[in-house]
Design a protein around this motif. Structure first.
Motif, short mmCIF file in Angstrom:
data_model
loop_
_atom_site.label_atom_id
_atom_site.label_comp_id
_atom_site.label_asym_id
_atom_site.label_seq_id
_atom_site.Cartn_x
_atom_site.Cartn_y
_atom_site.Cartn_z
N ARG A 188 0.83 -1.21 0.00
CA ARG A 188 0.00 0.00 0.00
C ARG A 188 0.87 1.26 0.00
O ARG A 188 0.62 2.21 -0.75
CB ARG A 188 -0.91 0.01 1.23
CG ARG A 188 -2.02 -1.02 1.21
CD ARG A 188 -3.08 -0.68 0.19
NE ARG A 188 -4.34 -1.36 0.49
CZ ARG A 188 -5.43 -1.24 -0.24
NH1 ARG A 188 -5.43 -0.47 -1.32
NH2 ARG A 188 -6.53 -1.89 0.09
N VAL A 189 1.88 1.25 0.85
CA VAL A 189 2.77 2.40 0.94
C VAL A 189 3.53 2.59 -0.38
O VAL A 189 3.63 3.72 -0.89
CB VAL A 189 3.75 2.23 2.12
CG1 VAL A 189 4.85 3.29 2.08
CG2 VAL A 189 2.99 2.29 3.45
N ARG A 190 4.00 1.51 -0.95
CA ARG A 190 4.70 1.57 -2.24
C ARG A 190 3.82 2.22 -3.31
O ARG A 190 4.29 3.00 -4.13
CB ARG A 190 5.12 0.18 -2.68
CG ARG A 190 5.89 0.15 -3.99
CD ARG A 190 6.13 -1.26 -4.48
NE ARG A 190 7.16 -1.95 -3.73
CZ ARG A 190 6.95 -2.94 -2.86
NH1 ARG A 190 5.71 -3.39 -2.64
NH2 ARG A 190 7.94 -3.51 -2.23
N GLY A 191 2.54 1.89 -3.27
CA GLY A 191 1.64 2.37 -4.31
C GLY A 191 1.22 3.83 -4.18
O GLY A 191 0.71 4.39 -5.16
N CYS A 192 1.43 4.45 -3.01
CA CYS A 192 0.93 5.83 -2.87
C CYS A 192 1.98 6.83 -2.39
O CYS A 192 1.67 8.01 -2.23
CB CYS A 192 -0.27 5.85 -1.92
SG CYS A 192 0.15 5.60 -0.20
N LEU A 193 3.22 6.37 -2.17
CA LEU A 193 4.26 7.30 -1.74
C LEU A 193 4.78 8.07 -2.95
O LEU A 193 5.17 7.48 -3.96
CB LEU A 193 5.41 6.55 -1.07
CG LEU A 193 6.49 7.41 -0.44
CD1 LEU A 193 5.95 8.19 0.76
CD2 LEU A 193 7.68 6.54 -0.02
N ARG A 194 4.77 9.36 -2.86
CA ARG A 194 5.26 10.19 -3.96
C ARG A 194 6.78 10.05 -4.10
O ARG A 194 7.48 9.77 -3.13
CB ARG A 194 4.92 11.66 -3.71
CG ARG A 194 3.45 11.97 -3.84
CD ARG A 194 3.19 13.45 -3.61
NE ARG A 194 1.83 13.80 -3.96
CZ ARG A 194 1.32 15.01 -3.85
NH1 ARG A 194 2.07 16.01 -3.39
NH2 ARG A 194 0.07 15.26 -4.18
N PRO A 195 7.30 10.25 -5.30
CA PRO A 195 8.76 10.22 -5.48
C PRO A 195 9.44 11.19 -4.51
O PRO A 195 8.99 12.33 -4.34
CB PRO A 195 8.94 10.67 -6.93
CG PRO A 195 7.67 10.25 -7.60
CD PRO A 195 6.59 10.47 -6.58
N GLY A 196 10.48 10.71 -3.85
CA GLY A 196 11.18 11.54 -2.86
C GLY A 196 10.52 11.56 -1.50
O GLY A 196 10.97 12.29 -0.61
#
Length: 198
Positions: free
Chosen positions: A134-142
């Protein structure tokens, strides 16, 4: 102490908030005050455009975190806790609250900060892996991810150390450890996008 072998259900938390509106003494505990201050001090950036707080409870940390964010989404799986959080933050129009049981339920949007404070150890190992996805899918670049966990003995599915290490290992392909702080009672892990320059 017998530990749960599966992720804790909403009823576990509903029962505690029914008995005590602040079952973990978030409003009054010196431990919590010090931990919240350390959490905010550990954030790599002074301000975030969009942040996600998973497990906001009655909103004590939410209120403090809101001052560092342009928009903040805060989740909890206990309606009683959310009602108090909404009331506490009623004058903060940039904060929104959602009833959600993670990782099965997740908010829309992308975020440049995801805070997982005192929450990952309520999950079993399979759900921690789903949480990482879930975190991988919604964390913005940087973006940044911050984990905070009490390290004492519990009856939760995971200890604080197990929860943090499982998450860090699972997220190793897209996050790296930026900072780790350990007190006598909790650990705080700051993870950042692997692509970000030091």
């Amino acid at each position: 102490m017998t530990r749960y072998d599966h992720s804790l259900p909403p009823s576990y938390f509903d029962e505690r908030y029914a008995i005590d509106p602040d079952p973990w003494q978030f409003e009054t505990s010196a431990y919590e005050r010090a931990k919240y201050a350390a959490t905010l001090d550990a954030l790599p950036r002074a301000r975030y455009a969009t942040a996600l707080e998973v497990g906001c409870s009655i909103g004590v940390l939410t209120e403090a975190l809101a001052g560092r964010c342009d928009a903040l989404a805060s989740l909890d799986l206990a309606e009683r806790a959310l009602a108090r959080a909404r009331d506490r933050c009623r004058n903060l129009s940039h904060v929104r609250f959602e009833l959600a049981q993670v990782p099965g339920q997740w908010p829309d949007g992308t975020f440049d900060l995801i805070l997982l404070s005192e929450v990952v150890y309520y999950l079993d190992a399979d759900d921690v892996a789903r949480l990482v996805d879930r975190v991988r899918g919604c964390l913005r670049p940087g973006g940044d991810v911050v984990l905070v966990h009490w390290t004492g003995e519990t009856h939760y599915p995971l200890t604080g150390d197990e929860a943090a290490e499982l998450f860090i290992a699972g997220a190793g392909d897209f996050l790296r450890v930026h900072d780790q702080i350990r007190s006598d009672k909790y650990r705080l892990d700051v993870l950042v996008d692997r692509e970000r320059l030091s």
